[in-house]
Design an enzyme around this catalytic site. Structure first.
Site, PDB file in Angstrom:
ATOM      1  N   GLU A  46       0.845  -1.209   0.000  1.00 35.39           N
ATOM      2  CA  GLU A  46       0.000   0.000   0.000  1.00 35.39           C
ATOM      3  C   GLU A  46       0.876   1.253   0.000  1.00 35.39           C
ATOM      4  O   GLU A  46       1.941   1.274   0.616  1.00 35.39           O
ATOM      5  CB  GLU A  46      -0.921   0.018   1.227  1.00 35.39           C
ATOM      6  CG  GLU A  46      -2.117  -0.885   1.063  1.00 35.39           C
ATOM      7  CD  GLU A  46      -3.143  -0.703   2.176  1.00 35.39           C
ATOM      8  OE1 GLU A  46      -2.989   0.208   3.004  1.00 35.39           O
ATOM      9  OE2 GLU A  46      -4.096  -1.510   2.201  1.00 35.39           O
ATOM     10  N   LYS A 198      -0.266  -3.584 -40.631  1.00 33.80           N
ATOM     11  CA  LYS A 198       0.159  -4.526 -39.580  1.00 33.80           C
ATOM     12  C   LYS A 198      -1.012  -5.383 -39.141  1.00 33.80           C
ATOM     13  O   LYS A 198      -2.112  -4.880 -38.943  1.00 33.80           O
ATOM     14  CB  LYS A 198       0.688  -3.705 -38.391  1.00 33.80           C
ATOM     15  CG  LYS A 198       1.132  -4.496 -37.188  1.00 33.80           C
ATOM     16  CD  LYS A 198       1.809  -3.606 -36.147  1.00 33.80           C
ATOM     17  CE  LYS A 198       0.824  -2.917 -35.226  1.00 33.80           C
ATOM     18  NZ  LYS A 198       1.480  -2.149 -34.154  1.00 33.80           N
TER      19      LYS A 198
HETATM   20  C1  R5P Z   1      -0.093   0.565 -31.511  1.00 33.68           C
HETATM   21  O1  R5P Z   1      -1.182   0.947 -31.937  1.00 33.68           O
HETATM   22  C2  R5P Z   1       0.966   1.520 -31.074  1.00 33.68           C
HETATM   23  O2  R5P Z   1       0.935   2.700 -31.812  1.00 33.68           O
HETATM   24  C3  R5P Z   1       2.363   0.900 -31.155  1.00 33.68           C
HETATM   25  O3  R5P Z   1       2.674   0.635 -32.507  1.00 33.68           O
HETATM   26  C4  R5P Z   1       2.460  -0.368 -30.356  1.00 33.68           C
HETATM   27  O4  R5P Z   1       1.980  -0.163 -29.049  1.00 33.68           O
HETATM   28  C5  R5P Z   1       3.899  -0.864 -30.303  1.00 33.68           C
HETATM   29  O5  R5P Z   1       3.938  -2.059 -29.586  1.00 33.68           O
HETATM   30  P1  R5P Z   1       5.195  -3.051 -29.731  1.00 33.68           P
HETATM   31  O6  R5P Z   1       6.418  -2.199 -29.598  1.00 33.68           O
HETATM   32  O7  R5P Z   1       5.044  -4.040 -28.600  1.00 33.68           O
HETATM   33  O8  R5P Z   1       5.086  -3.714 -31.073  1.00 33.68           O
END
Ligand code: R5P
Length: 317
Positions: A46, A198
């Site tokens: 806490e 992506k």
């Molecule tokens: C996603 O929408 C964000 O803009 C970043 O691209 C994402 O949080 C990056 O995460 P990581 O580095 O784990 O791929």
């Protein structure tokens, strides 16, 4: 009596334990000392906070980015609550990295909206204003019914990129969600734009990423808002390299670099990452350069206290 006090005397500048170095830099820029606050963690975990000097009638600015662990959030809430109960005139949360911002909508049948919950918590605890930077989505401002001063790190990155004098420049967003941000950079820098498509089946794992646009022989700068595990960045850099780019850098305000983040960055085709001090770097890397947000935050605090417009900072680029 109040009329006799200068603006600086009406401020109490406070830091939690998330990023005291940033708070010290803001304090130096503002020429206002940090108030002394005793923050303890008991054996059971806490947290207890205690303002060691009076803050009655003061405008209390609490600097606390809310990256993981969640104790940073609890600590901020406790600091807000204690300031309210100590008769502060106003309480302003300065949260350069707003944790849970990626959970900004109900995108599955039974999931929570973390960003809205955080907005509710801070408001119920007692803040009168939020100063934050590069929210994952601008619309999060609307989760609050109080003023939100939303700053953009592009104010730091754009002059930095301009000073590099790179020819054949191309800005890349690693995902479609960042298209608006990247296209603003490209417009401002009068250069080309490419977008990553992506796909993820779960958080922090990138299944595939294809670059839409021409990056061959280009000096590429990837623009993202958050680097978590650096999986997105590494994957985007590989695709960009395979497509024949000449050089690859990245700019990103919030470098969480969780898990193997630094290792993933080190092993990637990214030559340099420019980030900010919204989150303190835990592991050093020769690839990372940090630009301080302290002068910008100090400037905004001054504007808030003087009731000056912050329009020039609010406009993204
Ligand atoms: C996603 O929408 C964000 O803009 C970043 O691209 C994402 O949080 C990056 O995460 P990581 O580095 O784990 O791929």
């Amino acid at each position: 009596m109040n009329e006799l006090l200068s603006i600086k005397d009406k401020i109490a500048l406070v830091t939690g334990r998330a990023n005291p170095k940033l708070a010290e830099n803001v304090s130096k820029n503002l020429k206002v000392p940090l108030s002394t606050v005793d923050i303890k963690t008991f054996k059971d975990g806490e947290i207890q906070v205690y303002y060691e000097e009076t803050i009655r009638g003061k405008n209390v600015f609490i600097i606390q980015p809310t990256f993981s662990p969640s104790d940073n959030i609890i600590e901020l809430l406790m600091l807000i609550d204690a300031a309210k109960r100590a008769s502060a005139a106003s309480i302003i949360a300065v949260v350069p990295y707003f944790g849970y911002a990626r959970q900004d909508r109900k995108d599955k049948a039974r999931t929570s909206i973390g960003a809205k919950l955080m907005a509710n918590l801070y408001t119920v605890a007692g803040i009168n204003r939020l100063i934050t930077m590069d929210l994952h989505q601008d619309q999060i401002q609307g989760f609050f019914e109080i003023p939100v001063d939303h700053l953009y790190s592009s104010a730091l990155f754009i002059p930095y990129i301009k000073d590099l004098n790179l020819d054949n420049l191309c800005i890349v967003s690693p995902d479609t969600g960042g298209t608006k941000r990247a296209s603003s950079y490209a417009k401002f820098l009068s250069c080309e734009l490419a977008i990553g498509y992506k796909q993820r089946s779960r958080a922090n794992e990138v299944d595939s990423l294809q670059i839409i646009g021409d990056v061959k022989d280009k000096n590429v700068i990837i623009v993202d808002d958050i680097i978590d595990t650096a999986g997105t960045l590494a994957k985007a850099a590989k695709e960009i390299k395979d497509a024949g780019a000449k050089s690859i850098m990245a700019v990103c305000p919030h470098a969480l670099l969780s898990g193997k983040g630094v290792e993933n960055l080190e092993n990637s085709y990214i030559e340099k990452l420019i980030t900010t001090d919204s989150i303190p770097l835990c592991v050093p890397s020769s690839k990372i350069e940090v630009l301080s947000t302290a002068p910008l935050l100090a400037n905004i605090i001054t504007c808030v206290m003087n009731n000056c417009s912050i329009e020039q900072h609010f406009t993204p680029f």
